[in-house]
Design a protein around this motif. Structure first.
Motif, PDB file in Angstrom:
ATOM      1  N   ARG A  47       0.826  -1.206   0.000  1.00 48.20           N
ATOM      2  CA  ARG A  47       0.000   0.000   0.000  1.00 48.20           C
ATOM      3  C   ARG A  47       0.862   1.259   0.000  1.00 48.20           C
ATOM      4  NH1 ARG A  47      -4.233  -2.229   4.569  1.00 48.20           N
ATOM      5  NH2 ARG A  47      -5.787  -3.129   3.118  1.00 48.20           N
ATOM      6  N   ALA A  48       1.946   1.236   0.772  1.00 45.41           N
ATOM      7  CA  ALA A  48       2.841   2.392   0.814  1.00 45.41           C
ATOM      8  C   ALA A  48       3.495   2.633  -0.540  1.00 45.41           C
ATOM      9  CB  ALA A  48       3.904   2.187   1.898  1.00 45.41           C
ATOM     10  N   ALA A  51       0.947   4.078  -2.914  1.00 41.76           N
ATOM     11  CA  ALA A  51       0.663   5.479  -2.623  1.00 41.76           C
ATOM     12  C   ALA A  51       1.710   6.394  -3.241  1.00 41.76           C
ATOM     13  CB  ALA A  51       0.606   5.694  -1.107  1.00 41.76           C
ATOM     14  N   VAL A  52       2.976   5.971  -3.217  1.00 41.99           N
ATOM     15  CA  VAL A  52       4.061   6.790  -3.759  1.00 41.99           C
ATOM     16  C   VAL A  52       4.034   6.818  -5.284  1.00 41.99           C
ATOM     17  CG1 VAL A  52       6.563   6.968  -4.012  1.00 41.99           C
ATOM     18  CG2 VAL A  52       5.571   6.494  -1.768  1.00 41.99           C
ATOM     19  N   SER A 124       2.015  10.683  -1.629  1.00 40.64           N
ATOM     20  CA  SER A 124       0.897   9.780  -1.392  1.00 40.64           C
ATOM     21  C   SER A 124      -0.330  10.238  -2.169  1.00 40.64           C
ATOM     22  CB  SER A 124       0.557   9.675   0.099  1.00 40.64           C
ATOM     23  OG  SER A 124      -0.597   8.876   0.286  1.00 40.64           O
ATOM     24  N   SER A 126      -2.884   8.433  -2.441  1.00 41.47           N
ATOM     25  CA  SER A 126      -4.006   7.944  -1.637  1.00 41.47           C
ATOM     26  C   SER A 126      -4.499   9.019  -0.679  1.00 41.47           C
ATOM     27  CB  SER A 126      -3.587   6.707  -0.840  1.00 41.47           C
ATOM     28  OG  SER A 126      -3.071   5.694  -1.675  1.00 41.47           O
ATOM     29  N   ALA A 127      -3.576   9.729  -0.060  1.00 42.85           N
ATOM     30  CA  ALA A 127      -3.949  10.774   0.893  1.00 42.85           C
ATOM     31  C   ALA A 127      -4.754  11.870   0.213  1.00 42.85           C
ATOM     32  CB  ALA A 127      -2.692  11.361   1.537  1.00 42.85           C
ATOM     33  N   GLY A 181       0.196  15.030  -0.075  1.00 44.37           N
ATOM     34  CA  GLY A 181       0.275  13.662   0.415  1.00 44.37           C
ATOM     35  C   GLY A 181       1.599  13.439   1.127  1.00 44.37           C
ATOM     36  N   ARG A 183       4.676  11.427   3.144  1.00 47.65           N
ATOM     37  CA  ARG A 183       5.418  10.178   2.915  1.00 47.65           C
ATOM     38  C   ARG A 183       4.731   9.043   3.683  1.00 47.65           C
ATOM     39  NH1 ARG A 183      10.634   9.811   1.450  1.00 47.65           N
ATOM     40  NH2 ARG A 183      10.953  11.991   2.015  1.00 47.65           N
ATOM     41  N   PRO A 184       4.321   7.973   3.000  1.00 44.56           N
ATOM     42  CA  PRO A 184       3.585   6.908   3.692  1.00 44.56           C
ATOM     43  C   PRO A 184       4.486   6.074   4.582  1.00 44.56           C
ATOM     44  CG  PRO A 184       3.969   6.292   1.413  1.00 44.56           C
ATOM     45  CD  PRO A 184       4.452   7.711   1.554  1.00 44.56           C
ATOM     46  N   ALA A 189      -0.823   4.997   4.960  1.00 47.09           N
ATOM     47  CA  ALA A 189      -0.391   5.417   3.625  1.00 47.09           C
ATOM     48  C   ALA A 189      -1.269   6.535   3.083  1.00 47.09           C
ATOM     49  CB  ALA A 189      -0.426   4.233   2.670  1.00 47.09           C
ATOM     50  N   ASP A 190      -2.197   7.056   3.922  1.00 50.63           N
ATOM     51  CA  ASP A 190      -3.187   8.024   3.447  1.00 50.63           C
ATOM     52  C   ASP A 190      -3.182   9.324   4.252  1.00 50.63           C
ATOM     53  OD1 ASP A 190      -4.126   6.934   5.794  1.00 50.63           O
ATOM     54  OD2 ASP A 190      -6.195   6.677   5.099  1.00 50.63           O
TER      55      ASP A 190
END
Length: 255
Positions: A47-48, A51-52, A124, A126-127, A181, A183-184, A189-190
């Motif tokens: 997931r991390a 996200a990146v 991220s 996702s964020a 976003g 850094r996860p 990760a969000d």
């Protein structure tokens, strides 16, 4: 006299797990971790990474913002793709020439805003996808109640925090808020960060910014973050200073 040994109960382990997203009390299976814990680690690591390396859907963001009544404009940094962006942070802090002209043209027709909000993908996507629009909606309500004008929302691709300086400067805004976003990590990760800068311009050092971080479900809620940011903006406009000097300036004002 020796102290009695403290016995770790199952209840205390459960309570500790409920207090943090960190990896605690995972247990052991022989010399390694239980299968469930090992698989959870691999999932969070994936997931991390996603996200990146994933891209923010700026078209979707623009449509969601439009439904809330916000105008938006898309810009790009000088990092031409994600690989360059990750390896060259300096390019992610600079607006492309075309984006610079786009914002200057927009500034000539949209008027001068009090606040420029820049949504940067950062590290991220996702964020941004999960939190940015909801936070902007909450901020819009609070700033509207204070009579503060928000400029067109700037949706920035391959962008780091400092890209908000030339973007807000091109729009002529008194203050910038960069939603980026963060850094996860392997527990979140969000996470979205908000960086607030008074009188933004190219070359502004990070010491002149105020940061509100860990904005996400499970961290600082959207409502709490909006309240904190709105209060910070009010204080900053009182003394015309942001960053590390803000606290002393407020003390002097109140003294």
């Amino acid at each position: 006299m020796t102290k009695p040994a403290i016995q770790e109960t199952s209840d205390s382990i459960i309570d500790l797990k409920e207090m943090t997203d960190a990896r605690v009390s995972l247990g052991r299976f022989g010399a390694g971790l239980p299968t469930r814990a090992a698989q959870a680690f691999l999932l969070d690591h994936a997931r991390a990474r996603e996200a990146v390396w994933s891209m923010v859907d700026r078209k979707d963001l623009a449509e969601r913002l439009s439904r809330l009544g916000f105008e938006s404009v898309s810009v790009e940094s000088r990092a031409q793709d994600r690989s360059i962006y990750v390896r060259r942070p300096d390019l992610g802090r600079q607006l492309s020439d075309a984006s610079q002209e786009r914002l200057k043209t927009l500034a000539g027709t949209a008027g001068t805003p009090d606040i420029a909000i820049i949504v940067a993908d950062g590290l991220s996507s996702s964020a941004v996808d999960m939190n940015a629009v909801r936070l902007i909606e909450e901020l819009g309500a609070r700033f509207g109640a204070k009579g503060l004008k928000i400029g067109p929302i700037v949706l920035a691709e391959q962008a780091r925090v400092a890209l908000g300086d030339p973007a807000a400067e091109a729009l002529g805004a008194r203050l910038s808020i960069v939603l980026v976003g963060e850094r996860p990590g392997l527990s979140a990760a969000d996470s979205l960060g908000a960086y607030i800068t008074y009188a933004p311009k190219s070359g502004t050092p990070d010491s002149k910014r105020n940061c509100v971080s860990n904005i996400r479900d499970g961290g600082l809620s959207i409502g709490e973050a909006a309240d904190t940011i709105a209060d910070l903006v009010t204080d900053i406009f009182k003394v015309a200073i942001s960053g590390v000097a803000l606290k002393d300036a407020l003390v002097q004002l109140e003294g």
